[in-house]
Write a protein that holds these residues in place. Structure first.
Motif, PDB file in Angstrom:
ATOM      1  N   PHE A  50       0.836  -1.195   0.000  1.00  0.00           N
ATOM      2  CA  PHE A  50       0.000   0.000   0.000  1.00  0.00           C
ATOM      3  C   PHE A  50       0.878   1.255   0.000  1.00  0.00           C
ATOM      4  CE2 PHE A  50      -2.254   3.184   2.747  1.00  0.00           C
ATOM      5  CZ  PHE A  50      -3.294   3.489   1.881  1.00  0.00           C
ATOM      6  N   CYS A  51       1.885   1.271   0.842  1.00  0.00           N
ATOM      7  CA  CYS A  51       2.769   2.433   0.946  1.00  0.00           C
ATOM      8  C   CYS A  51       3.613   2.616  -0.316  1.00  0.00           C
ATOM      9  CB  CYS A  51       3.667   2.301   2.177  1.00  0.00           C
ATOM     10  SG  CYS A  51       2.771   2.408   3.745  1.00  0.00           S
ATOM     11  N   LYS A  52       4.066   1.512  -0.909  1.00  0.00           N
ATOM     12  CA  LYS A  52       4.846   1.602  -2.144  1.00  0.00           C
ATOM     13  C   LYS A  52       3.991   2.179  -3.284  1.00  0.00           C
ATOM     14  CE  LYS A  52       8.534   0.359  -2.863  1.00  0.00           C
ATOM     15  NZ  LYS A  52       9.820   1.118  -2.813  1.00  0.00           N
ATOM     16  N   LEU A  53       2.718   1.797  -3.316  1.00  0.00           N
ATOM     17  CA  LEU A  53       1.817   2.339  -4.330  1.00  0.00           C
ATOM     18  C   LEU A  53       1.550   3.827  -4.091  1.00  0.00           C
ATOM     19  CD1 LEU A  53      -0.757  -0.584  -4.740  1.00  0.00           C
ATOM     20  CD2 LEU A  53       0.919   0.204  -6.429  1.00  0.00           C
ATOM     21  N   LEU A  54       1.533   4.247  -2.834  1.00  0.00           N
ATOM     22  CA  LEU A  54       1.360   5.665  -2.521  1.00  0.00           C
ATOM     23  C   LEU A  54       2.563   6.478  -2.990  1.00  0.00           C
ATOM     24  CD1 LEU A  54      -0.131   5.494   1.093  1.00  0.00           C
ATOM     25  CD2 LEU A  54      -1.345   6.151  -0.994  1.00  0.00           C
ATOM     26  N   GLN A  55       3.743   5.895  -2.904  1.00  0.00           N
ATOM     27  CA  GLN A  55       4.956   6.580  -3.347  1.00  0.00           C
ATOM     28  C   GLN A  55       4.966   6.823  -4.857  1.00  0.00           C
ATOM     29  OE1 GLN A  55       8.127   3.916  -2.251  1.00  0.00           O
ATOM     30  NE2 GLN A  55       8.730   5.172  -0.499  1.00  0.00           N
ATOM     31  N   PRO A  97       3.133   7.709  -7.611  1.00  0.00           N
ATOM     32  CA  PRO A  97       2.859   8.925  -8.390  1.00  0.00           C
ATOM     33  C   PRO A  97       3.804  10.079  -8.071  1.00  0.00           C
ATOM     34  CG  PRO A  97       1.157   8.583  -6.746  1.00  0.00           C
ATOM     35  CD  PRO A  97       1.980   7.339  -6.762  1.00  0.00           C
ATOM     36  N   PHE A  98       4.294  10.146  -6.849  1.00  0.00           N
ATOM     37  CA  PHE A  98       5.236  11.204  -6.478  1.00  0.00           C
ATOM     38  C   PHE A  98       6.601  10.953  -7.110  1.00  0.00           C
ATOM     39  CE2 PHE A  98       1.995  11.176  -3.186  1.00  0.00           C
ATOM     40  CZ  PHE A  98       1.712  12.521  -3.042  1.00  0.00           C
ATOM     41  N   GLN A  99       6.992   9.682  -7.187  1.00  0.00           N
ATOM     42  CA  GLN A  99       8.251   9.336  -7.832  1.00  0.00           C
ATOM     43  C   GLN A  99       8.170   9.548  -9.342  1.00  0.00           C
ATOM     44  OE1 GLN A  99       8.727   5.324  -6.414  1.00  0.00           O
ATOM     45  NE2 GLN A  99       9.817   5.960  -4.556  1.00  0.00           N
ATOM     46  N   GLU A 100       7.048   9.146  -9.934  1.00  0.00           N
ATOM     47  CA  GLU A 100       6.887   9.296 -11.380  1.00  0.00           C
ATOM     48  C   GLU A 100       6.863  10.765 -11.793  1.00  0.00           C
ATOM     49  OE1 GLU A 100       3.347   7.062 -12.101  1.00  0.00           O
ATOM     50  OE2 GLU A 100       4.437   5.176 -12.440  1.00  0.00           O
ATOM     51  N   SER A 101       6.405  11.632 -10.903  1.00  0.00           N
ATOM     52  CA  SER A 101       6.366  13.064 -11.200  1.00  0.00           C
ATOM     53  C   SER A 101       7.727  13.721 -11.026  1.00  0.00           C
ATOM     54  CB  SER A 101       5.362  13.761 -10.273  1.00  0.00           C
ATOM     55  OG  SER A 101       5.856  13.782  -8.942  1.00  0.00           O
ATOM     56  N   GLY A 102       8.677  13.003 -10.424  1.00  0.00           N
ATOM     57  CA  GLY A 102       9.997  13.560 -10.170  1.00  0.00           C
ATOM     58  C   GLY A 102      10.104  14.322  -8.865  1.00  0.00           C
ATOM     59  N   LEU A 103       9.013  14.383  -8.091  1.00  0.00           N
ATOM     60  CA  LEU A 103       9.041  15.112  -6.821  1.00  0.00           C
ATOM     61  C   LEU A 103       9.743  14.327  -5.721  1.00  0.00           C
ATOM     62  CD1 LEU A 103       5.407  16.550  -6.735  1.00  0.00           C
ATOM     63  CD2 LEU A 103       7.503  17.728  -7.426  1.00  0.00           C
ATOM     64  N   MET A 104       9.624  13.009  -5.777  1.00  0.00           N
ATOM     65  CA  MET A 104      10.230  12.135  -4.763  1.00  0.00           C
ATOM     66  C   MET A 104      11.249  11.226  -5.446  1.00  0.00           C
ATOM     67  SD  MET A 104       8.364   9.285  -2.302  1.00  0.00           S
ATOM     68  CE  MET A 104       7.233  10.484  -1.564  1.00  0.00           C
ATOM     69  N   ILE A 105      12.447  11.205  -4.932  1.00  0.00           N
ATOM     70  CA  ILE A 105      13.492  10.372  -5.511  1.00  0.00           C
ATOM     71  C   ILE A 105      13.262   8.920  -5.145  1.00  0.00           C
ATOM     72  CG2 ILE A 105      15.963   9.855  -5.483  1.00  0.00           C
ATOM     73  CD1 ILE A 105      16.485  12.805  -5.030  1.00  0.00           C
ATOM     74  N   ASP A 106      13.357   8.052  -6.134  1.00  0.00           N
ATOM     75  CA  ASP A 106      13.271   6.614  -5.894  1.00  0.00           C
ATOM     76  C   ASP A 106      14.628   6.145  -5.384  1.00  0.00           C
ATOM     77  OD1 ASP A 106      12.930   3.894  -5.859  1.00  0.00           O
ATOM     78  OD2 ASP A 106      12.173   3.736  -7.905  1.00  0.00           O
ATOM     79  N   GLU A 107      14.674   5.758  -4.117  1.00  0.00           N
ATOM     80  CA  GLU A 107      15.934   5.362  -3.487  1.00  0.00           C
ATOM     81  C   GLU A 107      16.403   3.973  -3.918  1.00  0.00           C
ATOM     82  OE1 GLU A 107      17.676   7.337  -1.712  1.00  0.00           O
ATOM     83  OE2 GLU A 107      16.294   8.944  -1.138  1.00  0.00           O
ATOM     84  N   ASN A 108      15.547   3.254  -4.630  1.00  0.00           N
ATOM     85  CA  ASN A 108      15.893   1.893  -5.092  1.00  0.00           C
ATOM     86  C   ASN A 108      16.348   0.992  -3.943  1.00  0.00           C
ATOM     87  OD1 ASN A 108      15.397   2.223  -7.934  1.00  0.00           O
ATOM     88  ND2 ASN A 108      17.237   3.501  -8.009  1.00  0.00           N
ATOM     89  N   ARG A 109      15.622   1.077  -2.863  1.00  0.00           N
ATOM     90  CA  ARG A 109      15.897   0.219  -1.712  1.00  0.00           C
ATOM     91  C   ARG A 109      14.590  -0.025  -0.980  1.00  0.00           C
ATOM     92  NH1 ARG A 109      19.234   4.501   2.128  1.00  0.00           N
ATOM     93  NH2 ARG A 109      17.535   6.013   2.413  1.00  0.00           N
ATOM     94  N   PRO A 110      14.537  -1.086  -0.185  1.00  0.00           N
ATOM     95  CA  PRO A 110      13.293  -1.373   0.546  1.00  0.00           C
ATOM     96  C   PRO A 110      12.890  -0.208   1.440  1.00  0.00           C
ATOM     97  CG  PRO A 110      14.781  -3.255   0.631  1.00  0.00           C
ATOM     98  CD  PRO A 110      15.563  -2.121   0.048  1.00  0.00           C
ATOM     99  N   LEU A 111      11.602  -0.018   1.567  1.00  0.00           N
ATOM    100  CA  LEU A 111      11.061   1.025   2.432  1.00  0.00           C
ATOM    101  C   LEU A 111      11.015   0.508   3.868  1.00  0.00           C
ATOM    102  CD1 LEU A 111       9.557   3.746   2.864  1.00  0.00           C
ATOM    103  CD2 LEU A 111       7.445   2.544   2.251  1.00  0.00           C
ATOM    104  N   LEU A 112      11.683   1.204   4.770  1.00  0.00           N
ATOM    105  CA  LEU A 112      11.661   0.827   6.183  1.00  0.00           C
ATOM    106  C   LEU A 112      10.564   1.622   6.883  1.00  0.00           C
ATOM    107  CD1 LEU A 112      12.816  -0.681   8.634  1.00  0.00           C
ATOM    108  CD2 LEU A 112      14.445   1.212   8.920  1.00  0.00           C
TER     109      LEU A 112
END
Length: 251
Positions: free
Chosen positions: A148-153, A155-170
């Motif tokens: 659920f949280c990864k799916l929330l991330q 659209p923000f990553q696709e827009s370039g607003l949030m950097i995709d850290e390419n690591r598991p979300l803690l």
């Protein structure tokens, strides 16, 4: 490569409720007591700051407006339903049905589609003997919350607003952070040098609170975009982050 700008905002699931408040108050009274661990009171985070961070962003005025628009466009129940479908191996069938027009996106949202959290235990971000941050993780054995949280991330990553850290979300709620301890001393080195971080030997604290229940079946009611830097709440010992915008589970 130029250094990244400092984060200004973060996306999160706020945590609240009487059980969490009571659990945190009991924990604070114990670990800060001179008869117990004697930890600095400032190290224990205020109730109003507790949350699960989903990602951080460095936003200017236009970026804030864009992030708010994305946030307000999120359909939390549909995203949660999609997470559950993925875990039940029905994603392919659902995608096929959607493409054929036999169902529409609204059918992914179920009337009883809700999410609750159990926050349990205590861990250290660093080696326990020299810890600066202790956190409580959400229990998520099926991985529904994580997806659920990864799916929330997304659209923000696709827009370039949030950097995709390419690591598991803690996913975690920070309970202790020694960076907030005032006048902690630190290194006695030469004047002008940056003082060392205050560390604590948290091994006994972690042992005592290894199975501690902070909150059980706490309903998730909203997702928020908050500004960095918690501010004191006047007339209380609490503090909170300023909410730029939030979106709630539809009734």
């Amino acid at each position: 490569m130029p250094p990244r700008p400092s984060p200004t905002h973060f996306l999160c699931i706020p945590l609240a409720g009487m059980q969490l408040a009571n659990s945190l108050a009991s924990f604070r009274a114990d670990v800060t007591s001179a008869m117990s661990f004697g930890l600095p009171k400032d190290a224990v985070r205020p109730l109003g700051t507790l949350h699960l961070t989903l990602g951080v962003m460095s936003l200017n005025k236009d970026g804030v407006e864009k992030a708010v628009d994305i946030l307000r466009g999120l359909k939390l129940r549909e995203i949660l339903a999609e997470s559950r479908l993925a875990k039940s191996n029905q994603t392919s069938a659902a995608a096929l049905a959607l493409s054929e027009g036999s169902i529409d996106g609204s059918q992914l949202s179920q009337p009883n589609s809700s999410l609750s959290l159990t926050i349990r235990g205590l861990h250290s971000m660093q080696p326990a003997a020299k810890a600066t941050v202790l956190y409580a993780p959400p229990s998520d054995p099926a991985g529904i919350l994580y997806d659920f949280c990864k799916l929330l991330q997304k659209p923000f990553q696709e827009s370039g607003l949030m950097i995709d850290e390419n690591r598991p979300l803690l996913l975690h709620a920070t309970i202790i952070n020694t960076i907030y301890v005032k006048n902690s001393g630190g290194s006695s080195g030469a004047r002008g040098k940056r003082r060392e971080k205050l560390t604590i030997d948290a091994r006994d604290v972690l042992s005592r609170y290894d199975d501690y229940i902070w909150a059980e079946d706490m309903p998730v009611t909203r997702v928020a975009l908050c500004r960095m830097g918690a501010k004191p709440i006047e007339g209380t010992d609490d503090a909170a982050y300023e909410v730029e915008a939030d979106v709630e589970f539809e009734s």
